[in-house]
Write an enzyme that holds these catalytic residues in place. Structure first.
Site, mmCIF file in Angstrom:
data_model
loop_
_atom_site.group_PDB
_atom_site.id
_atom_site.type_symbol
_atom_site.label_atom_id
_atom_site.label_comp_id
_atom_site.label_asym_id
_atom_site.label_seq_id
_atom_site.Cartn_x
_atom_site.Cartn_y
_atom_site.Cartn_z
ATOM 1 C CG ASP A 211 -1.551 1.103 1.503
ATOM 2 O OD1 ASP A 211 -1.534 2.199 0.852
ATOM 3 O OD2 ASP A 211 -2.580 1.335 2.355
ATOM 4 C CD GLN A 214 -0.781 8.626 3.328
ATOM 5 O OE1 GLN A 214 -0.142 10.163 3.330
ATOM 6 N NE2 GLN A 214 -2.084 8.919 3.459
ATOM 7 C CE LYS A 237 -4.875 8.836 0.932
ATOM 8 N NZ LYS A 237 -5.556 9.715 1.742
ATOM 9 C CB CYS A 377 -9.174 4.684 7.640
ATOM 10 S SG CYS A 377 -10.717 5.608 7.231
#
Length: 421
Positions: A211, A214, A237, A377
């Site tokens: 993931d 970020q 993002k 989250c």
């Protein structure tokens, strides 16, 4: 403007690329936007590129034989090429457009249950995640293991918000089928040793899912060097639009997975008796895709490429270090996660003693300062540190030291507002 070592040069000029940063809020106060880990702001070039596509080239892709259809298809596929270049993917066929990273992770968790051969997850297999994951990298794997009889395991966290790797040889074993982890935590800011964990996983034949929601906005990313077999991120993002995400996978693995959605454009041929399917990436892009959003994402990664991701990362580290220093000066503030800017991203979650995170956010908002409050989250990570929620500030490439100063002053004002001693 105060210039910290490592900050992007010409930051005043860069900020002018983002029109929203010039607006005022809260009765005329300048906007101080410190919620970029939630969603980043968009440069004018992304906005203009999307408007131009809608005004001049709007048509469905891969279906129309007219000029607009050809132009739209070319722009959509050019965006795929730009994304592949940006993340170091050697083959464009590995870049699948999704609506966000949540869809990308659900695509994988479902198709691993339906796959044949080595990629199939079933009884006796283990899926390994971490305690710091966003819910989008927890719930899909819970669903997979519940439905298949596999076992879900996870890395715990140390007191300073890093992965506890002390039992890595127990957690990654001959039963491990999938290791899925965040590169950079959206709550703790921790930058994880993805390559080290990937090498361990590959040694036992497991596949690695990263993931990078970020990570891609703020780190130089090379998907091959990372050791990932699959990697996902989201456009909004990454100075791009909402409604568009990316799943990158090694093409041979993507082609070994069954389709996730059925419909137009993911087929090779269809008869009433059976269908055969296109190869990746189109196998996973059923129906009309988010065309203008993909075009906008192409413009976004091109913009970041012009700035240089090494420079963006250095800026984030400089501003994060300055923010950590400022937070340390405020009485009653506790930072969750590493206190070393060199080992974390730009999202900083914190508690202010005696004030609920929602109240912190509301008081700061009254001063024009936008942060996030809640569980981000990441409920399991909050539970690990014994809190239900936290406040989170997150900087990005357009954040200035003066905005950090305003944020710190806002926290001091919050303390006085609630009459904290």
């Amino acid at each position: 403007m105060t210039q910290l070592p490592g900050m992007l040069p010409d930051l005043d000029i860069i900020r002018k690329d983002f029109p929203i940063l010039a607006r005022s809020v809260a009765g005329g106060q300048p906007l101080v936007y410190l919620d970029s880990a939630n969603t980043s702001q968009k440069p004018q070039v992304v906005i203009d590129t999307m408007v131009d596509h809608l005004e001049r080239h709007n048509a469905n892709i891969a279906r129309a034989m007219h000029t607009l259809g050809a132009e739209s298809t070319e722009a959509f596929e050019a965006a795929r090429d730009k994304v592949a270049t940006f993340i170091g993917a050697p083959e464009r066929e590995g870049v699948v457009f999704t609506k966000n990273i949540t869809e990308a992770l659900n695509l994988l968790s479902n198709t691993f249950a339906w796959a044949e051969g080595d990629l199939r997850v079933g009884p006796g297999d283990e899926v390994l995640i971490t305690e710091m994951e966003h819910h989008s990298n927890i719930v899909p794997w819970q669903l997979l293991t519940e439905r298949t009889g596999a076992t879900l395991r996870w890395f715990g966290l140390t007191d300073d918000g890093r992965l506890d790797l002390s039992n890595i040889d127990d957690l990654i074993n001959e039963r491990t089928k999938v290791v899925s982890l965040t590169w950079v935590s959206n709550m703790l800011g921790t930058v994880n040793p993805v390559r080290e964990i990937a090498d361990k996983a590959h040694a036992v034949g497991a596949v690695v899912v990263v993931d990078a929601a970020q990570a891609v906005p703020q780190l130089p990313v090379d998907v091959i060097a990372s050791g990932a077999d699959f990697l996902g991120f989201t456009g909004h993002k990454t100075v791009g639009p909402t409604g568009i995400g990316v799943l990158w996978g090694r093409p041979e693995l993507l082609n070994a997975l069954p389709p996730f959605h059925g419909g137009g454009e993911m087929i090779e041929t269809v008869t009433m008796e059976r269908s055969t399917y296109a190869k990746a990436p189109h196998r996973f892009e059923a129906g009309t895709p988010p065309i203008v959003e993909a075009v906008g994402l192409g413009a976004a990664v091109e913009y970041l490429g012009h700035l240089g991701m090494d420079a963006v990362h250095a800026h984030e580290q400089a501003v994060t270090a300055y923010a950590l220093e400022g937070l340390a000066s405020v009485k009653g503030v506790t930072v969750l996660g590493p206190l070393d800017a060199a080992s974390r991203g730009g999202a900083i979650s914190f508690e202010l003693d005696g004030v609920h995170p929602h109240d912190v956010a509301q008081v700061l908002d009254s001063r024009g300062i936008a942060i996030r409050a809640g569980h981000h989250c990441a409920k399991p990570a909050h539970a690990r540190f014994g809190v239900q929620a936290s406040s989170r500030m997150s900087s990005y490439l357009y954040t200035t030291p003066s905005e950090i100063d305003a944020f710190v002053e806002g926290l001091e004002y919050t303390r006085s507002y609630f009459k904290l001693s």
